[in-house]
Write a protein that holds these residues in place. Structure first.
Motif, mmCIF file in Angstrom:
data_model
loop_
_atom_site.group_PDB
_atom_site.id
_atom_site.type_symbol
_atom_site.label_atom_id
_atom_site.label_comp_id
_atom_site.label_asym_id
_atom_site.label_seq_id
_atom_site.Cartn_x
_atom_site.Cartn_y
_atom_site.Cartn_z
ATOM 1 N N ARG A 184 -10.374 10.456 7.042
ATOM 2 C CA ARG A 184 -9.308 10.707 5.734
ATOM 3 C C ARG A 184 -9.930 11.679 4.853
ATOM 4 N NH1 ARG A 184 -4.031 8.918 6.875
ATOM 5 N NH2 ARG A 184 -4.060 7.914 4.545
ATOM 6 N N TYR B 114 3.196 15.590 10.274
ATOM 7 C CA TYR B 114 2.064 14.265 9.837
ATOM 8 C C TYR B 114 2.702 13.904 9.472
ATOM 9 C CZ TYR B 114 -1.906 17.785 8.837
ATOM 10 O OH TYR B 114 -2.292 19.068 9.159
ATOM 11 N N THR C 264 -10.240 14.290 -3.562
ATOM 12 C CA THR C 264 -9.485 13.567 -2.001
ATOM 13 C C THR C 264 -10.628 12.422 -1.951
ATOM 14 O OG1 THR C 264 -11.729 14.757 -1.612
ATOM 15 C CG2 THR C 264 -9.640 15.875 -0.753
ATOM 16 N N HIS D 52 -8.225 14.040 2.614
ATOM 17 C CA HIS D 52 -6.930 13.231 2.074
ATOM 18 C C HIS D 52 -6.389 13.212 0.954
ATOM 19 C CE1 HIS D 52 -4.622 12.875 6.025
ATOM 20 N NE2 HIS D 52 -5.656 13.041 6.651
ATOM 21 N N ASN E 124 2.781 16.092 0.014
ATOM 22 C CA ASN E 124 1.585 15.529 0.537
ATOM 23 C C ASN E 124 2.047 14.386 -0.679
ATOM 24 O OD1 ASN E 124 -0.676 14.743 2.109
ATOM 25 N ND2 ASN E 124 -1.652 16.907 1.171
ATOM 26 N N THR F 164 -0.619 11.330 4.504
ATOM 27 C CA THR F 164 -0.790 11.425 3.852
ATOM 28 C C THR F 164 -1.590 13.301 5.013
ATOM 29 O OG1 THR F 164 -2.668 11.347 3.535
ATOM 30 C CG2 THR F 164 -1.219 10.874 2.100
ATOM 31 N N SER F 165 -1.721 13.993 4.521
ATOM 32 C CA SER F 165 -2.169 15.666 5.139
ATOM 33 C C SER F 165 -3.904 15.653 4.420
ATOM 34 C CB SER F 165 -1.713 16.708 5.390
ATOM 35 O OG SER F 165 -0.991 16.879 4.304
ATOM 36 N N PRO F 166 -4.188 16.021 5.690
ATOM 37 C CA PRO F 166 -5.640 16.821 4.985
ATOM 38 C C PRO F 166 -5.532 17.459 3.876
ATOM 39 C CG PRO F 166 -5.778 16.884 7.012
ATOM 40 C CD PRO F 166 -4.662 16.083 6.832
#
Length: 319
Positions: free
Chosen positions: A127, A201, A49, A130, A223, A204-206
């Motif tokens: 983010r 989304y 991340t 992310h 992603n 990008t997404s978490p």
């Protein structure tokens, strides 16, 4: 630095086994299907991340490839105006465009980097969970070494992504949306102009926003694309007809296997990236599948490319 017990607790154990690598049903580079055996290993439960990469940079003061000046000698055919620090950024188009020319939606943006994935004016505030993006192969490898980990081989990555579902199309089975449920962050609609956002989304997404696969791994497809340590080959090697067993732990560790490519940076070797991304759409890039693969130049950083790490040689008993 070596992986600690705490770090292993943030990872998932992938038991060794034999599986059918590749696919005969989609793109040529995924062929032929062949049997491969891998030993067990630990894998990050999700892509690295922004928050995790920030801790690495704070501890080491590392400067990514996208933040460094470019050497004109390495890009003899490139526009000199673009030989400044930056990275590739996606721009949604206003309407349908020629899908044969990626320049319709990709642009090299000076100032784009892991902290500013969309270029100057963008940032990663909010983010932290992310996946980090705009990381070239060297940047991913540097993080892995600092963390006491390594980048996965292509075989390890694909085996892990399948989650025990040998020959299944997706990481969760053969149906894209079982029971109408979105299982990954992909592109819905007509690429690259119409994103219906059925998955909720844009971009990008978490990590962990979609269900884990059978090995407890999140975001193995969709992603962001993910780096592996294998050099890219246009096709998988064919298994020997008289082989008594599947190759064990294969990897392509020669840059010569990457072949030749056209355009700026054509002399650079390619590493395999896996998993597809939030920009993959059935109409253009149906690559949010374990078997899907592409070759990416080792100096490339984009807003849809990240990575995760593995730890080998440590069994669950040694956790």
């Amino acid at each position: 630095m070596s992986a600690t017990r705490h770090q292993l607790r943030q990872m998932q154990w992938v038991p060794g086994g034999t599986f059918s690598m590749g696919s005969a049903d989609f793109y040529p580079e995924e062929r032929p299907v062949h049997q491969v055996t891998v030993d067990g290993f630990w894998m990050d439960a999700h892509p690295v991340t922004v928050a995790e990469y920030r801790r690495f940079v704070a501890a080491t003061r590392y400067v990514t490839v996208a933040q460094r000046a470019l050497d004109p000698a390495g890009y003899p055919d490139a526009d000199p105006a673009l030989l400044v620090p930056g990275a590739l950024v996606f721009h949604r188009t206003a309407g349908p465009v020629d899908l044969r020319d990626f320049r319709n939606w990709w642009a090299y943006v000076p100032g784009a980097d892991w902290q500013h994935p969309g270029g100057p004016g963008s940032d990663c505030r909010g983010r932290e969970r992310h996946p980090v993006t705009q990381v070239a192969y060297e940047d991913a490898e540097a993080y892995a070494a600092w963390a006491g980990k390594e980048l996965p081989t292509e075989a390890e990555w694909e085996y892990a992504a399948r989650g025990g579902l040998d020959r299944a199309v997706f990481a969760w089975g053969d149906e894209f949306t079982p029971g109408g449920r979105m299982m990954a962050n992909t592109w819905q609609g007509q690429f690259p102009w119409q994103n219906l956002l059925i998955d909720g989304y844009e971009g990008t997404s978490p990590v962990g926003s979609f269900p884990a696969n059978g090995y407890g791994l999140f975001d193995m497809t969709g992603n962001v694309w993910e780096w592996t340590c294998d050099y890219f080959t246009p096709r998988h090697p064919r298994a020997a007809a008289a082989a008594c067993c599947a190759p064990r732990g294969p990897r392509v560790d020669s840059p010569a296997a990457s072949g030749s490519f056209a355009g700026p940076g054509a002399q650079l070797p390619r590493r395999v990236i896996k998993g597809g991304s939030h920009l993959c759409a059935p109409s253009y890039c149906l690559r949010y599948r374990p078997a899907a693969r592409q070759g990416e130049a080792i100096d490339t950083a984009t807003c849809h490319l990240g990575f995760r790490c593995v730890v080998r040689g440590t069994s669950p008993a040694g956790r």
